[in-house]
Design an enzyme around this catalytic site. Structure first.
Site, PDB file in Angstrom:
ATOM      1  N   ASP A  91       4.283   1.685   2.615  1.00  0.00           N
ATOM      2  CA  ASP A  91       3.433   1.584   1.421  1.00  0.00           C
ATOM      3  C   ASP A  91       3.010   2.948   0.900  1.00  0.00           C
ATOM      4  OD1 ASP A  91       1.834   1.877   3.727  1.00  0.00           O
ATOM      5  OD2 ASP A  91       0.100   0.979   2.739  1.00  0.00           O
TER       6      ASP A  91
ATOM      7  N   GLU B 266      -0.889   6.400   3.285  1.00  0.00           N
ATOM      8  CA  GLU B 266      -1.426   5.412   2.347  1.00  0.00           C
ATOM      9  C   GLU B 266      -2.392   6.068   1.363  1.00  0.00           C
ATOM     10  OE1 GLU B 266      -3.757   1.756   3.882  1.00  0.00           O
ATOM     11  OE2 GLU B 266      -5.212   3.352   3.485  1.00  0.00           O
TER      12      GLU B 266
END
Length: 465
Positions: free
Chosen positions: A131, A78
């Site tokens: 993500d 991330e």
């Protein structure tokens, strides 16, 4: 302090610049009340963020984004995605390349990054977190568009490989549900991983039009969640594709069915799809979120709510303020949006919990100030739009960042300009203000005069205000 700004100190200087974008094709172009001050603030915040988050320790000769002391300075995919996005927007290619090379060291057999690496470089959490990987893939696309792919890293090919691996392992076959990694799907998903603006880029960049179905499915799931949130627009950290609650064994049966730290990113990811592509579903979603938080007020936002809007958290912090603020870029209430932007500038997290919120704050400040254009479709110039020569009372001599005074920050900008690290200044009148001796040129004499004024050898410049 002043000698560190001398020409001899260039080797450690940053070459950062910002896109100086004119905003976005849809919605509000910027929530910043003073663009010049906002641009100067962004460069200061970028240097501060790097000093806290970028390290070569445990990075095998490269650099990595480290989390906070509360997380033992680990690295997660991330954070690497956020770091690469920031590096390409601030035009720092060497940093970008270091970050990507570090991340690629930890690609597993799916061609995606293992999601957690400890401070010593050992894998601490295996498997992908979608993500982070999709942000890194998008950053590679932007790097190709900004810098080309003829250097040491073929950004174009790396991006295509990455995006194809994402589709193969992180999109559920048949349903087009975005999985949270190479697991889950309709039975377990994280809504805030949805990045429909990214998927529109992927579809065009790779030719795989099924990415548009992933974008459509993301909005279908948001509609399903809408059946349970009383029109607040709030989404849960985790749920099923039908919008209902999910309790996974890895959480010991506890629920993540509330608007908490994962879910808070949703407005930012969805708002971009309206700013860049004018997607009406994105505007409809963000309008619900902005309407809800307008009843609360910028200064009263806390870190957690039930889906129907019941207050669950207690802390007023960067994560929830900055991401909420982005939802106002899709609406019409510029005044309230500007209040949200100002609150984002004012609220900054402190150690030991200063990684997550401050990183989102850095990204969203770029976006809300009009400096987060779609680099896939936009030709970015680091030079502001030329303006007519002003009269002498419209700028302060020596003021290169537009804050109406001369100080060491302006001196630093001139140093970078003379060394070719930037080709313009944050202030629209910067090049006029930089010519402090009034000879019609910006050169080392201006640099010398600035230094003399800063250290008190002179009280004023040859050119008068």
């Amino acid at each position: 302090m002043l000698t560190s700004l001398s020409l001899a100190g260039v080797s450690s200087a940053s070459s950062a610049s910002i896109p100086f974008s004119n905003g976005y094709p849809y919605g509000i172009k910027s929530l910043a009340t003073n663009p010049n001050e906002a641009n100067a603030m962004l460069l200061r915040e970028w240097e501060d963020w790097k000093s806290s988050r970028i390290t070569s320790s445990g990075a095998s000769g490269y650099r990595r984004v480290q989390t906070a002391s509360s997380q033992d300075y680990t690295t997660c995919s991330e954070g690497m995605g956020y770091g690469m996005l920031l590096a390409v927007y601030f035009n720092e290619r060497d940093l970008f390349d270091d970050l990507y090379r570090y991340a690629k060291k930890y690609f597993n057999n799916t061609g995606l990054m293992d999601w957690s690496i400890d401070a010593n470089g050992k894998v601490a959490g295996t498997g992908a977190a979608t993500d982070g990987d999709e942000d890194m893939a998008t950053a590679l696309v932007f790097a190709h568009k900004r810098w080309g792919s003829n250097g040491a890293i073929n950004y174009e090919q790396e991006a295509k490989n990455y995006i194809n691996n994402l589709f193969r392992y992180c999109v559920e076959p048949g349903t087009y549900v975005l999985k949270p990694g190479n697991w889950g799907g309709s039975d377990a998903l994280n809504p805030c991983y949805f990045a429909p603006a990214w998927y529109r880029i992927y579809a065009d960049f790779t030719g795989n039009r099924d990415w548009l179905k992933v974008a459509d499915k993301s909005y279908e799931i948001l509609d399903q969640i809408g059946k349970f949130n009383n029109n607040t627009g709030l989404v849960p950290d985790w749920c099923k594709a039908d919008g209902t609650e999910q309790r996974l064994a890895v959480w010991n049966g506890t629920s993540k069915y509330e608007y908490s730290y994962d879910a808070a990113r949703m407005p930012w990811r969805i708002a971009l799809d309206y700013s860049w592509y004018g997607t009406e579903k994105a505007k409809a979603y963000c309008d619900k979120v902005s309407d809800f938080f307008k009843t609360i007020g910028p200064e009263n936002i806390v870190d957690g709510y039930s889906l129907t809007g019941q207050k669950l958290g207690q802390y007023h912090n960067a994560t929830f303020v900055c991401t909420t603020a982005t939802s106002y870029l899709t609406g019409e209430d510029l005044s309230f949006g500007q209040r949200m932007f100002d609150e984002t500038v004012n609220v900054k997290d402190t150690a030991p919990h200063d990684y997550y919120g401050n990183t989102l704050r850095m990204l969203t400040l770029l976006y809300m100030s009009g400096n987060f254009p779609n680099l896939y479709n936009t030709s970015v110039s680091n030079t502001p739009v030329p303006t007519p020569t002003p009269t002498s009372d419209k700028y302060v001599v020596g003021d290169l960042n537009g804050d109406n005074e001369f100080d060491s920050i302006d001196f630093g900008f001139l140093r970078m300009y003379l060394l070719g690290m930037i080709d313009s200044f944050p202030s629209e009148f910067g090049k006029l203000a930089a010519d402090v001796d009034g000879n019609g040129e910006i050169d080392s004499m201006d640099f010398a005069y600035m230094r003399q004024v800063l250290i008190g050898m002179k009280s004023e410049f040859p050119k008068k205000n």
